[in-house]
Design an enzyme around this catalytic site. Structure first.
Site, short mmCIF file in Angstrom:
data_model
loop_
_atom_site.label_atom_id
_atom_site.label_comp_id
_atom_site.label_asym_id
_atom_site.label_seq_id
_atom_site.Cartn_x
_atom_site.Cartn_y
_atom_site.Cartn_z
N THR B 177 1.67 -0.88 3.07
CA THR B 177 2.84 -1.49 2.44
C THR B 177 3.73 -0.41 1.84
O THR B 177 4.95 -0.40 2.03
CB THR B 177 2.41 -2.47 1.33
N GLN B 284 -2.66 -2.10 11.97
CA GLN B 284 -3.68 -2.79 12.75
C GLN B 284 -4.05 -2.03 14.03
O GLN B 284 -4.92 -2.47 14.76
CB GLN B 284 -3.19 -4.19 13.16
N HIS B 306 -7.97 0.39 4.65
CA HIS B 306 -8.92 -0.72 4.58
C HIS B 306 -8.96 -1.56 5.85
O HIS B 306 -9.74 -2.50 5.94
CB HIS B 306 -8.67 -1.59 3.33
N CYS B 429 -0.93 -12.85 3.58
CA CYS B 429 0.13 -13.10 2.61
C CYS B 429 0.75 -14.47 2.78
O CYS B 429 1.31 -15.02 1.85
CB CYS B 429 1.20 -12.02 2.68
C1 LIG Z 1 0.69 -4.86 10.20
C2 LIG Z 1 0.41 -4.64 8.75
N1 LIG Z 1 1.21 -3.87 8.01
C3 LIG Z 1 0.97 -3.64 6.72
C4 LIG Z 1 -0.11 -4.20 6.07
C5 LIG Z 1 -0.32 -3.92 4.62
O1 LIG Z 1 -1.25 -2.91 4.46
P1 LIG Z 1 -1.82 -2.50 3.04
O2 LIG Z 1 -2.71 -3.59 2.61
O3 LIG Z 1 -2.53 -1.21 3.27
O4 LIG Z 1 -0.65 -2.31 2.12
C6 LIG Z 1 -0.97 -5.02 6.80
C7 LIG Z 1 -2.12 -5.69 6.21
O5 LIG Z 1 -2.08 -6.55 5.37
C8 LIG Z 1 -0.71 -5.24 8.16
O6 LIG Z 1 -1.49 -6.03 8.89
#
Ligand SMILES: Cc1ncc(COP(=O)(O)O)c(C=O)c1O
Lengths: 82, 505
Positions: B177, B284, B306, B429
């Site tokens: 994010t 992903q 993660h 989300c």
């Molecule tokens: C495609 C994608 N981008 C971004 C994220 C966000 O990642 P993070 O939880 O490391 O901020 C996710 C997962 O929730 C995701 O699947």
């Protein structure tokens, strides 16, 4: 590899079903793979890797037993393997 | 008998259509059951005496869970006997567990796109940095700092290695994010004097879409590209959308809801031709599909730890050095991470992330083989049911992410009836709200289809026994819910489902 049977045993120490199954599967697979190794340097490399992994499995197996959780819906409750 | 009374109560007449909200299968009773579940779950941890008399806090709660489950069953039974019309949801809940005792109670985890379990090898690496090696990696006056700095730099190498990058091009962040925000806002702001246009797609993760929206408030134009029914972007449309003032094209590598892989190499060469920066959100995809930032002309790439069996709360951004990509940092501070991301790094997380990346590379073939095999089995098993279909391209996909629609079953009801399997109807989300997935909408699926979709994630630690269990459980309960479903009945009566006005969102 002398380390393989002990890796199997250590894998069984995992209380967590998924980790236990994974390390059992991987220990068996890598044991089979390593059987075919010929070159001395490959063999000693594999031996060192297996030894290192054995250390990890031993430590993490213990941790897995310190923090235990419910058994999964696919796990029989009476399975007394450790 | 109860079932038939339910059906009678909801018999569709011309006036009753509005009553068929998506809550029809979820009587109010369920919310209180949910709440009691949550409250009893908080009391489960109890102390256990070990052999040497030490008391260890443990989370073993087989008994508590059994009791809890009995409570749920009695609760649902009492609801069933007091009311007649709304018994369906609770009946479904009775079917939510394998009645077979002698097995555990914890659900199977199949939500690998939301997050993955931390690999024990990763935890083993991390523990050192929570015990003895606690130095600040930016302290260069003593060995405590040197130790952790060495670990951080080793991790950087491992992370870079997976995508054929140089370790100097890796910036550690708090997760994908943050990386995505850094790119969309940072690149746009840096070039804002001359460039005012960003291109992205409609199926991106919320953090890219929202960051792009935020840039609209700063006076940028944003083009959200459509995707086809398979979820793929049209390369021609992408090329046509590029303008002289375009600074950034951001297209995700693997979609988190449908697992579709975008044609990265082709997009990369289009971007190179038009001299715009190409960013891909590889949260992903990293370590799961082959990615080479040089071969694919990727200028910026977001990674999340993660999602690769690493610790939560850390990720990285790849920023190309030659030719150099400039961006304005989000955070001002001590100038760590080439000045792009100030703040003390967390060595336990960084080292864990590095180890996770290293394992993704060494175990790539094994994981791939395992996931492909289980994925094929699961897809075949699920699609063997009537009126089911796989969402997204069947060819261009990461096998570990499977999104299936079960027509005439409401997805959230199915999830309610699947308490023994941890699944999601879409991204984490959006699953809290009951909105249908915007990703499936972008594929041209209607509300009903979007509502009835479930995402299955298979990973390194998924076993064949779990997949077998899931196939059986889903097939049984889809059948069961369809028998209850007013929708199913309407279909059989020949009513057009599109004429229903969905209420509740
Ligand atoms: C495609 C994608 N981008 C971004 C994220 C966000 O990642 P993070 O939880 O490391 O901020 C996710 C997962 O929730 C995701 O699947």
């Amino acid at each position: 590899m002398a380390a393989a049977p002990t890796r199997l045993q250590s894998s069984k120490q995992f209380n967590n079903y998924n980790f236990r199954e994974y390390f059992l599967r991987r220990s068996r697979e890598s044991f089979k793979q390593n059987m075919t190794l010929q070159k001395p340097e490959e063999v000693s490399r594999a031996f060192l890797d297996a030894k290192e992994e054995l250390g990890i499995l031993k430590r993490q197996g213990v941790i897995s037993q310190m923090y235990t959780f419910d058994k999964l819906v696919v796990e029989p409750l009476d399975n007394k393997h450790h | 008998m109860l079932r038939s009374s339910f059906v009678r109560a909801h018999r569709i007449s011309s006036t009753a259509t509005a009553a068929i909200s998506r809550y029809a299968l979820r009587p109010n009773g369920n919310t209180s059951i949910r709440r009691s579940l949550a409250s009893s779950a908080s009391t489960v941890a109890k102390a256990v005496e070990s052999d040497d008399g030490l008391s260890i806090e443990t989370h073993t709660d087989v008994q508590a869970a059994n009791k809890e489950q009995t409570n749920i069953r009695t609760a649902s039974n009492s609801i069933k006997s007091t009311t007649d019309g709304i018994s369906s949801g609770t009946t479904a809940l009775n079917h939510a567990y394998r009645e077979n005792t002698g097995y555990g109670t914890r659900p199977i985890y199949l939500d690998m796109q939301a997050t993955t379990p931390t690999d024990p090898r990763v935890l083993d690496t991390m523990l050192k940095y929570y015990t003895g090696l606690y130095g600040n990696p930016h302290s260069n006056t003593h060995s405590y700092g040197w130790e952790t700095n060495k670990a951080v730099e080793a991790a950087r190498e491992y992370v870079a290695d997976v995508i054929n990058a140089n370790s100097k091009e890796i910036i550690f962040t708090s997760g994908a994010t943050e990386s995505n925000n850094m790119v969309v806002k940072g690149v746009a702001r840096f070039y804002s004097k001359t460039k005012k246009h960003i291109i992205t797609t409609k199926t991106e993760h919320k953090c890219v879409i929202e960051a792009a929206r935020a840039m609209m408030n700063e006076g940028f134009d944003v083009t959200f590209l459509n995707v086809d029914a398979n979820g793929l972007v049209d390369l021609k449309e992408l090329e046509d959308a590029i303008r002289p003032d375009t600074c950034l094209v951001s297209v995700m590598a693997v979609n988190n809801e449908i697992g579709v892989i975008q044609p990265l190499k082709e997009i990369g060469s289009i971007c190179k031709k038009h001299k715009v920066y190409f960013h891909t959100d590889a949260a992903q995809a990293y370590g799961k599909i082959p990615i080479d930032v040089n071969e694919m002309n990727i200028d910026l790439l977001s990674i999340s730890s993660h999602k690769i069996y690493g610790p939560k709360g850390i990720g990285a951004l790849y920023v190309r050095r030659r030719p150099r990509v400039r961006l304005e940092p989000l955070l001002s501070g001590g100038g760590q991470e080439r000045g792009l991301r100030s703040g003390t790094l967390a060595p336990p997380n960084v080292a864990g992330f590095g180890e996770a990346a290293r394992i993704m590379k060494t175990e790539y073939e094994n994981d791939k083989k395992h996931i492909e095999r289980l994925s094929k089995k699961l897809v075949d098993g699920l699609l063997a049911n009537d009126h089911t279909n796989l969402n997204g391209s069947a060819l261009h996909r990461y096998p570990g992410c499977i999104n299936v629609s079960f027509a005439y079953v409401e997805g959230e009801s199915l999830l309610m009836a699947l308490r023994d399997i941890a699944l999601s109807s879409g991204s984490a989300c959006t699953s809290a709200s009951l909105e249908p997935s915007y990703v499936l909408h972008a594929l041209g699926k209607d509300d009903a289809m979007a509502h009835s979709s479930i995402r299955f994630g298979i990973g390194r630690f998924t076993t064949e026994a779990e997949v077998d269990y899931v196939i059986k459980a889903i097939s049984e309960r889809v059948k069961f819910l369809r028998e209850l479903s007013p929708l199913w009945e309407m279909v059989q009566e020949g009513i057009d489902l599109d004429s229903i006005e969905w209420s509740g969102h």
